[in-house]
Design a protein around this motif. Structure first.
Motif, PDB file in Angstrom:
ATOM      1  N   ARG A 290       0.248  -0.977  -0.506  1.00  0.00           N
ATOM      2  CA  ARG A 290      -0.144  -0.004  -0.217  1.00  0.00           C
ATOM      3  C   ARG A 290       1.235   1.642   0.019  1.00  0.00           C
ATOM      4  O   ARG A 290       2.095   1.269   0.804  1.00  0.00           O
ATOM      5  CB  ARG A 290      -1.434   0.186   1.391  1.00  0.00           C
TER       6      ARG A 290
ATOM      7  N   ALA B 257       0.584   4.110   1.515  1.00  0.00           N
ATOM      8  CA  ALA B 257       0.355   4.954   2.831  1.00  0.00           C
ATOM      9  C   ALA B 257      -0.446   4.898   3.954  1.00  0.00           C
ATOM     10  O   ALA B 257      -0.682   3.320   2.820  1.00  0.00           O
ATOM     11  CB  ALA B 257      -0.297   6.413   2.251  1.00  0.00           C
ATOM     12  N   ALA B 258      -0.496   4.558   5.393  1.00  0.00           N
ATOM     13  CA  ALA B 258      -0.586   3.650   5.940  1.00  0.00           C
ATOM     14  C   ALA B 258      -2.332   3.780   5.719  1.00  0.00           C
ATOM     15  O   ALA B 258      -2.702   2.636   6.526  1.00  0.00           O
ATOM     16  CB  ALA B 258       0.198   3.910   7.362  1.00  0.00           C
ATOM     17  N   ASP B 259      -2.775   4.428   5.182  1.00  0.00           N
ATOM     18  CA  ASP B 259      -4.429   5.050   5.343  1.00  0.00           C
ATOM     19  C   ASP B 259      -4.328   4.272   3.833  1.00  0.00           C
ATOM     20  O   ASP B 259      -6.088   4.282   4.204  1.00  0.00           O
ATOM     21  CB  ASP B 259      -4.631   6.095   6.014  1.00  0.00           C
ATOM     22  N   ALA B 260      -3.899   3.797   2.909  1.00  0.00           N
ATOM     23  CA  ALA B 260      -4.887   3.672   1.521  1.00  0.00           C
ATOM     24  C   ALA B 260      -4.394   2.307   1.488  1.00  0.00           C
ATOM     25  O   ALA B 260      -4.236   1.320   1.907  1.00  0.00           O
ATOM     26  CB  ALA B 260      -3.206   4.288   0.436  1.00  0.00           C
ATOM     27  N   PRO B 261      -6.299   1.670   0.437  1.00  0.00           N
ATOM     28  CA  PRO B 261      -5.899   0.757  -0.338  1.00  0.00           C
ATOM     29  C   PRO B 261      -5.086   0.307   0.024  1.00  0.00           C
ATOM     30  O   PRO B 261      -3.739   0.314  -0.758  1.00  0.00           O
ATOM     31  CB  PRO B 261      -6.834   0.889  -0.565  1.00  0.00           C
TER      32      PRO B 261
ATOM     33  N   THR C   5       4.515  -4.207   1.299  1.00  0.00           N
ATOM     34  CA  THR C   5       4.080  -3.951   2.977  1.00  0.00           C
ATOM     35  C   THR C   5       4.147  -4.910   3.487  1.00  0.00           C
ATOM     36  O   THR C   5       4.711  -5.274   4.947  1.00  0.00           O
ATOM     37  CB  THR C   5       2.888  -3.352   2.941  1.00  0.00           C
TER      38      THR C   5
END
Length: 634
Positions: free
Chosen positions: A382, A384-388, A428
């Motif tokens: 992913r 970014a940490a908050d990205a799908p 990741t």
């Protein structure tokens, strides 16, 4: 993070004029709150320069002390040598004046040479360290960072720090010693007139600061408008900007916008020159009143104290000279905050931890001995940490010398998967290996010799064809260069150019067509001679005839090498050992071309979107020979 170009201290800070007082910029304070700078880290930059710094400091003190002899020599000439017709004393005093002037100027040259040398060496080391450190950052860092931010830190901020080192520090030391020496000399000449100066100088300094601060507000707006003007020049007169302007017919609008901004600058310049004129006039009256009051005190019997004309001339000379160093010292606080903010911004980048870090203890792997087996083991990724998830639990094996083709709709994760093989990003979770070695355990210099990439976004530096090719293989000879160009089907084109290999490609390669740029880039990868190839739409910019020629060259290049290919055209992927169909980051189908067509699944649907003998946008195209070329939709 945002970039705000910092002017150098010579200009008196943001929005200032040289010699004017500085005001602490709120952005500088905010920067220091975000990333405070320990003083020991700044002083550590000067480790190894103790001797030249000590000499510079000694020169500054010596210059200030020696220059104080000048008014005393004037007093001797006026009070003794001339009235008494003492030729010997007159010659000695005049000679002393010349010696003082020559000595201080010589010391000033030596001081400038030494301080600039120290500053340049420190800045060179800092600039090269920052450039090298930024090159180690991942591709994700540059996609997240605002355009121009990196350039601002590397150029504007470094240049500002150079001014801090070579000018601000020495000017503070010089102003301090000059102010102290001048004050001592004034008291030695006349303590009565010194007390008078203490009463008159503060309001003069205050008035000067007020005038400069008024002008600063206007000048800050001037700087903003000049920045707008620079942006308009860049956007309107760059290759891409001119192309956009001509194709959209926006030339007149750009010219009108430029004219409006330029007119605003005219108005601001007038306001800047007129700002605070009445205060300036008042200040000039004060400046004129200072020597007048001194003459009055010196002339009155009750206050003169038997003062001689020579003493009076010497004192007024000193009194006039103390104003500049006092103003300089009043700026120390603002200069300090501004300077520390510059260091903070640069150190902030130097402290960045790369997302894709080089291993501390890399695995030893000889690129010449690499077989080229590539494995993706339960890889997820992913951005970014908050990205799908862009990739979700992808596993694949590409045997040494084998080939894997990736197809799928836009956003399915094909290019992301290819970027992991080139280690532009790290998974990741899961891992990518070559010959069983995790890519994260390989030295980056070794990895780039093992994995070669030809992408759809061709980038050629603004240099000659030769220099662009040598980026891949600095030691390649003339024969090697021509062999690579021949394999990429571009040797005849280069040979036909008047300057051949020394032809400059232009900004981003604009001198050549997209297909020609792509072929030069392919030749560059051929020179690298990697064991693993990643072809990300490598022939997307080529017409049918050129594509066939380049594909033939690529077929020769990939023989015996491990190849991962992303392509639109079905003809490009049908010969792959295995085809993987991706959808939303997951492999939904895999197999050979024949196997996938036989199953009638997703790949068969993609391949069947081409209509025989017709032109279908985004689905199929009829080649010059009438044969259908199908696209696996991306």
């Amino acid at each position: 993070m945002t970039a705000t170009p910092h002017p150098t201290p010579e200009t008196g800070g943001r929005g200032g004029r040289g010699g004017g007082p500085m005001k602490v910029d709120p952005r500088d304070r905010a920067q220091l709150e975000i990333a405070p700078v320990p003083l020991r880290r700044v002083t550590a930059l000067f480790r190894g320069f103790a001797r030249p710094i000590g000499i510079v400091t000694a020169i500054i003190v010596a210059t200030s002390v020696i220059s104080m002899a000048q008014p005393f020599l004037v007093r001797e000439v006026v009070d003794v040598a001339i009235p008494q017709q003492d030729v010997r004393l007159l010659l000695l005093a005049v000679g002393g004046m010349l010696a003082v002037a020559a000595t201080t100027q010589l010391l000033g040259v030596v001081q400038t040479w030494m301080s600039t040398g120290v500053g340049q060496r420190v800045m060179h080391r800092l600039r090269t360290d920052l450039f090298a450190h930024l090159q180690r950052q991942s591709l994700g860092f540059f996609t997240r960072t605002r355009a121009g931010e990196v350039q601002s830190r590397l150029t504007n901020d470094i240049n500002g720090m150079q001014g801090v080192i070579t000018t601000t520090a020495t000017s503070i030391a010089s102003n301090l010693t000059t102010a102290v020496a001048t004050s001592v000399a004034m008291v030695a000449l006349s303590w009565r007139l010194s007390l008078l100066s203490l009463l008159v100088i503060p309001p003069a300094v205050w008035m000067t600061r007020r005038v400069a601060l008024i002008r600063r507000e206007v000048t800050a707006r001037q700087q903003a408008r000049r920045a707008d003007l620079n942006v308009q020049i860049e956007e309107g007169l760059s290759v891409s900007g001119v192309r956009l302007s001509k194709t959209l017919g926006a030339g007149r609008r750009h010219a009108e916008r430029f004219s409006t901004t330029s007119e605003e600058l005219v108005d601001l310049e007038l306001r800047s020159q007129l700002a605070g004129r009445w205060r300036m006039a008042t200040m000039q009256v004060i400046f004129s009143a200072i020597p007048a009051l001194i003459y009055l005190v010196a002339g009155l019997p009750a206050t003169s104290g038997g003062m001689t004309i020579g003493t009076l001339i010497a004192f007024t000379t000193l009194q006039a000279g103390i104003f500049r160093p006092l103003m300089g010292l009043l700026n120390v606080g603002a200069q300090w905050v501004s300077s520390m903010a510059l260091f903070s911004r640069v150190f902030e980048y130097l402290d960045l931890v790369p997302d894709v870090a080089a291993p501390v203890a890399p695995v030893s792997l000889d690129p010449q001995q690499v077989r080229g087996e590539v494995r993706l083991e339960d890889v997820s990724f992913r951005y970014a940490a908050d990205a799908p998830l862009a990739l979700d639990s992808v596993s694949a094996v590409v045997p040494a010398g084998g080939s894997l083709a990736l197809v799928g709709h836009t956003g399915s994760g094909k290019s992301t998967l290819a970027s992991l093989v080139a280690r532009l990003h790290d998974p990741t979770s899961g891992r990518v290996t070559v010959d069983g070695v995790d890519l994260r355990d390989l030295d980056p210099e070794v990895l780039v010799r093992i994995v070669g990439v030809v992408s759809q976004e061709t980038y050629l530096v603004h240099a000659s064809i030769r220099e662009n090719l040598l980026l891949a293989a600095p030691d390649a000879g003339e024969v090697d260069l021509w062999r690579a160009l021949g394999a990429a089907q571009v040797a005849d084109l280069v040979a036909s150019l008047p300057e051949g290999l020394d032809t400059v490609v232009g900004a981003r390669g604009h001198r050549f067509s997209g297909g020609e740029q792509q072929r030069i880039a392919i030749a560059r990868t051929i020179l690298r001679d990697p064991r693993v190839l990643v072809l990300d739409e490598a022939t997307s910019a080529l017409d049918n005839d050129t594509e066939r020629a380049v594909q033939k060259a690529l077929d020769e290049l990939v023989r015996g090498r491990t190849t991962i290919t992303i392509a639109h055209r079905l003809s490009t992927v049908e010969s792959a050992d295995e085809i993987a169909v991706l959808d939303h980051g997951r492999v939904v189908e895999r197999g050979s071309h024949e196997e996938l067509l036989a199953t009638g699944g997703r790949f068969a649907a993609l391949a069947g979107t081409a209509v025989l003998g017709s032109q279908v946008t985004g689905a199929g195209v009829t080649g010059s020979d009438g044969a259908r070329t199908a696209y696996a939709t991306v």
